[in-house]
Design a protein around this motif. Structure first.
Motif, PDB file in Angstrom:
ATOM      1  N   ASP A 171       0.831  -1.204   0.000  1.00  0.00           N
ATOM      2  CA  ASP A 171       0.000   0.000   0.000  1.00  0.00           C
ATOM      3  C   ASP A 171       0.866   1.253   0.000  1.00  0.00           C
ATOM      4  OD1 ASP A 171      -2.350  -1.526   0.140  1.00  0.00           O
ATOM      5  OD2 ASP A 171      -2.166  -1.684   2.325  1.00  0.00           O
ATOM      6  N   PHE A 172       0.510   2.185  -0.850  1.00  0.00           N
ATOM      7  CA  PHE A 172       1.250   3.439  -0.938  1.00  0.00           C
ATOM      8  C   PHE A 172       0.990   4.289   0.303  1.00  0.00           C
ATOM      9  CE2 PHE A 172       1.279   7.963  -2.199  1.00  0.00           C
ATOM     10  CZ  PHE A 172       2.615   8.077  -2.547  1.00  0.00           C
ATOM     11  N   VAL A 173       2.054   4.842   0.881  1.00  0.00           N
ATOM     12  CA  VAL A 173       1.943   5.742   2.029  1.00  0.00           C
ATOM     13  C   VAL A 173       2.210   7.167   1.545  1.00  0.00           C
ATOM     14  CG1 VAL A 173       2.823   6.365   4.303  1.00  0.00           C
ATOM     15  CG2 VAL A 173       2.690   3.954   3.629  1.00  0.00           C
ATOM     16  N   PRO A 174       1.208   8.046   1.610  1.00  0.00           N
ATOM     17  CA  PRO A 174       1.378   9.402   1.088  1.00  0.00           C
ATOM     18  C   PRO A 174       2.058  10.338   2.088  1.00  0.00           C
ATOM     19  CG  PRO A 174      -0.849   9.133   1.899  1.00  0.00           C
ATOM     20  CD  PRO A 174      -0.175   7.799   2.058  1.00  0.00           C
ATOM     21  N   ASN A 175       2.589  11.412   1.556  1.00  0.00           N
ATOM     22  CA  ASN A 175       3.044  12.568   2.338  1.00  0.00           C
ATOM     23  C   ASN A 175       4.123  12.258   3.363  1.00  0.00           C
ATOM     24  OD1 ASN A 175       2.792  15.380   2.466  1.00  0.00           O
ATOM     25  ND2 ASN A 175       1.570  15.279   4.317  1.00  0.00           N
ATOM     26  N   LEU A 176       5.035  11.368   2.998  1.00  0.00           N
ATOM     27  CA  LEU A 176       6.220  11.159   3.820  1.00  0.00           C
ATOM     28  C   LEU A 176       7.195  12.314   3.566  1.00  0.00           C
ATOM     29  CD1 LEU A 176       6.743   7.353   3.172  1.00  0.00           C
ATOM     30  CD2 LEU A 176       5.808   8.409   5.235  1.00  0.00           C
ATOM     31  N   SER A 177       8.334  12.283   4.249  1.00  0.00           N
ATOM     32  CA  SER A 177       9.366  13.270   3.950  1.00  0.00           C
ATOM     33  C   SER A 177       9.721  13.202   2.471  1.00  0.00           C
ATOM     34  CB  SER A 177      10.617  12.998   4.776  1.00  0.00           C
ATOM     35  OG  SER A 177      11.712  13.764   4.297  1.00  0.00           O
ATOM     36  N   VAL A 178      10.068  14.339   1.913  1.00  0.00           N
ATOM     37  CA  VAL A 178      10.399  14.400   0.489  1.00  0.00           C
ATOM     38  C   VAL A 178      11.579  13.504   0.137  1.00  0.00           C
ATOM     39  CG1 VAL A 178      12.004  16.343   0.613  1.00  0.00           C
ATOM     40  CG2 VAL A 178      10.611  16.019  -1.452  1.00  0.00           C
ATOM     41  N   ILE A 179      12.412  13.118   1.123  1.00  0.00           N
ATOM     42  CA  ILE A 179      13.529  12.241   0.788  1.00  0.00           C
ATOM     43  C   ILE A 179      13.039  10.871   0.345  1.00  0.00           C
ATOM     44  CG2 ILE A 179      15.187  13.472   2.242  1.00  0.00           C
ATOM     45  CD1 ILE A 179      14.964  11.182   4.274  1.00  0.00           C
ATOM     46  N   ASP A 180      11.859  10.451   0.801  1.00  0.00           N
ATOM     47  CA  ASP A 180      11.285   9.189   0.333  1.00  0.00           C
ATOM     48  C   ASP A 180      11.085   9.249  -1.181  1.00  0.00           C
ATOM     49  OD1 ASP A 180       9.613   6.607   1.330  1.00  0.00           O
ATOM     50  OD2 ASP A 180       8.531   7.580  -0.318  1.00  0.00           O
ATOM     51  N   LEU A 181      10.521  10.340  -1.637  1.00  0.00           N
ATOM     52  CA  LEU A 181      10.284  10.531  -3.069  1.00  0.00           C
ATOM     53  C   LEU A 181      11.591  10.680  -3.839  1.00  0.00           C
ATOM     54  CD1 LEU A 181       8.455  11.134  -5.509  1.00  0.00           C
ATOM     55  CD2 LEU A 181       8.292  13.490  -4.701  1.00  0.00           C
ATOM     56  N   LEU A 182      12.523  11.440  -3.312  1.00  0.00           N
ATOM     57  CA  LEU A 182      13.793  11.666  -4.007  1.00  0.00           C
ATOM     58  C   LEU A 182      14.595  10.374  -4.146  1.00  0.00           C
ATOM     59  CD1 LEU A 182      14.859  15.072  -2.450  1.00  0.00           C
ATOM     60  CD2 LEU A 182      14.532  14.627  -4.886  1.00  0.00           C
ATOM     61  N   PHE A 183      14.719   9.615  -3.075  1.00  0.00           N
ATOM     62  CA  PHE A 183      15.496   8.386  -3.138  1.00  0.00           C
ATOM     63  C   PHE A 183      14.859   7.367  -4.075  1.00  0.00           C
ATOM     64  CE2 PHE A 183      17.214   9.384   1.313  1.00  0.00           C
ATOM     65  CZ  PHE A 183      18.431   9.850   0.804  1.00  0.00           C
ATOM     66  N   CYS A 184      13.533   7.350  -4.128  1.00  0.00           N
ATOM     67  CA  CYS A 184      12.842   6.352  -4.949  1.00  0.00           C
ATOM     68  C   CYS A 184      12.714   6.758  -6.417  1.00  0.00           C
ATOM     69  CB  CYS A 184      11.450   6.079  -4.381  1.00  0.00           C
ATOM     70  SG  CYS A 184      11.455   5.228  -2.786  1.00  0.00           S
ATOM     71  N   GLU A 185      12.533   8.048  -6.673  1.00  0.00           N
ATOM     72  CA  GLU A 185      12.204   8.479  -8.033  1.00  0.00           C
ATOM     73  C   GLU A 185      13.257   9.382  -8.689  1.00  0.00           C
ATOM     74  OE1 GLU A 185       9.876   7.572 -10.016  1.00  0.00           O
ATOM     75  OE2 GLU A 185       8.623   6.384  -8.674  1.00  0.00           O
ATOM     76  N   GLY A 186      14.172   9.942  -7.918  1.00  0.00           N
ATOM     77  CA  GLY A 186      15.237  10.746  -8.503  1.00  0.00           C
ATOM     78  C   GLY A 186      14.729  11.888  -9.361  1.00  0.00           C
ATOM     79  N   PRO A 187      15.142  11.966 -10.629  1.00  0.00           N
ATOM     80  CA  PRO A 187      14.780  13.089 -11.496  1.00  0.00           C
ATOM     81  C   PRO A 187      13.282  13.242 -11.740  1.00  0.00           C
ATOM     82  CG  PRO A 187      16.603  11.829 -12.433  1.00  0.00           C
ATOM     83  CD  PRO A 187      16.069  11.029 -11.292  1.00  0.00           C
ATOM     84  N   GLN A 188      12.509  12.193 -11.506  1.00  0.00           N
ATOM     85  CA  GLN A 188      11.065  12.266 -11.713  1.00  0.00           C
ATOM     86  C   GLN A 188      10.326  12.897 -10.529  1.00  0.00           C
ATOM     87  OE1 GLN A 188       9.609  11.507 -14.642  1.00  0.00           O
ATOM     88  NE2 GLN A 188      11.721  11.184 -15.322  1.00  0.00           N
TER      89      GLN A 188
END
Length: 216
Positions: A182-199
């Motif tokens: 299950d997707f967990v929304p609105n974590l620290s932005v580092i979660d998004l950066l580490f997982c998706e990088g340039p996207q």
């Protein structure tokens, strides 16, 4: 300094802010940081959320003193071993993420410099996050407290005590996280950066809720 009220937003200075924060400032040219308010406990000023294998972990930076003192004077308590705890937690959460090896050394170097004050730590980390998101916003720190401003005011708005759904700023756009089904929304932005990088920047743009978007 000339301020364009339509392209400026004033915000609190948060620790490794949640994705909602970046959705809120998306499209702004000037990000004004409130530099003359008092410290508030139980806020995102000293806490961030990351996703471990079995749970969401809330990281907290211990400070000396607290509520009622000027935020810029709040010192970090390095007698507690929080730096090791945070770095170890981030490694455990994202060590196998696609962009971990690229981004992590920059964050690690900030922690290892051991800034004395929480305000300085948060500002360094925010600057890094914006750089990695390729967000060309100009950061300025207010020179005095402004009770009333003519531009968008997000001070005190983004709080962990209530759901992001209440604020209507951010709508989750799922991306590939490392753990769980299950997707967990609105974590620290580092979660998004580490997982998706340039996207990551594109996902944040899609996450910004506009007036035209009805609640889901």
């Amino acid at each position: 300094m000339k301020i364009d009220k339509g392209s400026t937003v004033i915000t609190d200075l948060l620790y490794l802010p949640p994705i909602e924060y970046f959705a809120a400032i998306e499209g702004k040219e000037t990000l004004m940081i409130e530099g003359h308010d008092n410290y508030q406990k139980q806020t995102y000023r000293n806490r961030a959320s990351i996703r471990l294998a079995n749970k969401v972990e809330h990281l907290s930076v211990p400070v000396k003193g607290g509520k009622g003192r000027p935020f810029r004077e709040i010192e970090i308590d390095y007698e507690q071993k929080w730096v090791n705890i945070h770095l170890r937690g981030i490694k455990s959460a994202y060590g196998k993420a696609a962009f971990f090896e690229y981004f992590f050394p920059y964050y690690e170097s900030v922690f290892e410099r051991r800034p004395t004050r929480l305000f300085d730590l948060n500002l360094e980390l925010l600057t890094l996050c914006l750089k990695f998101l390729q967000h060309p916003v100009r950061i300025v720190v207010s020179t005095e407290y402004q009770p009333n401003v003519i531009f968008q005011d997000l001070r005190g708005v983004i709080q962990p005590k209530e759901s992001y759904e209440v604020r209507g700023i951010y709508r989750p756009v799922p991306y590939m996280q490392l753990f769980g089904l299950d997707f967990v929304p609105n974590l620290s932005v580092i979660d998004l950066l580490f997982c998706e990088g340039p996207q990551a920047g594109r996902i944040i743009s899609q996450s910004k809720k506009t007036i035209e978007q009805s609640p889901e």
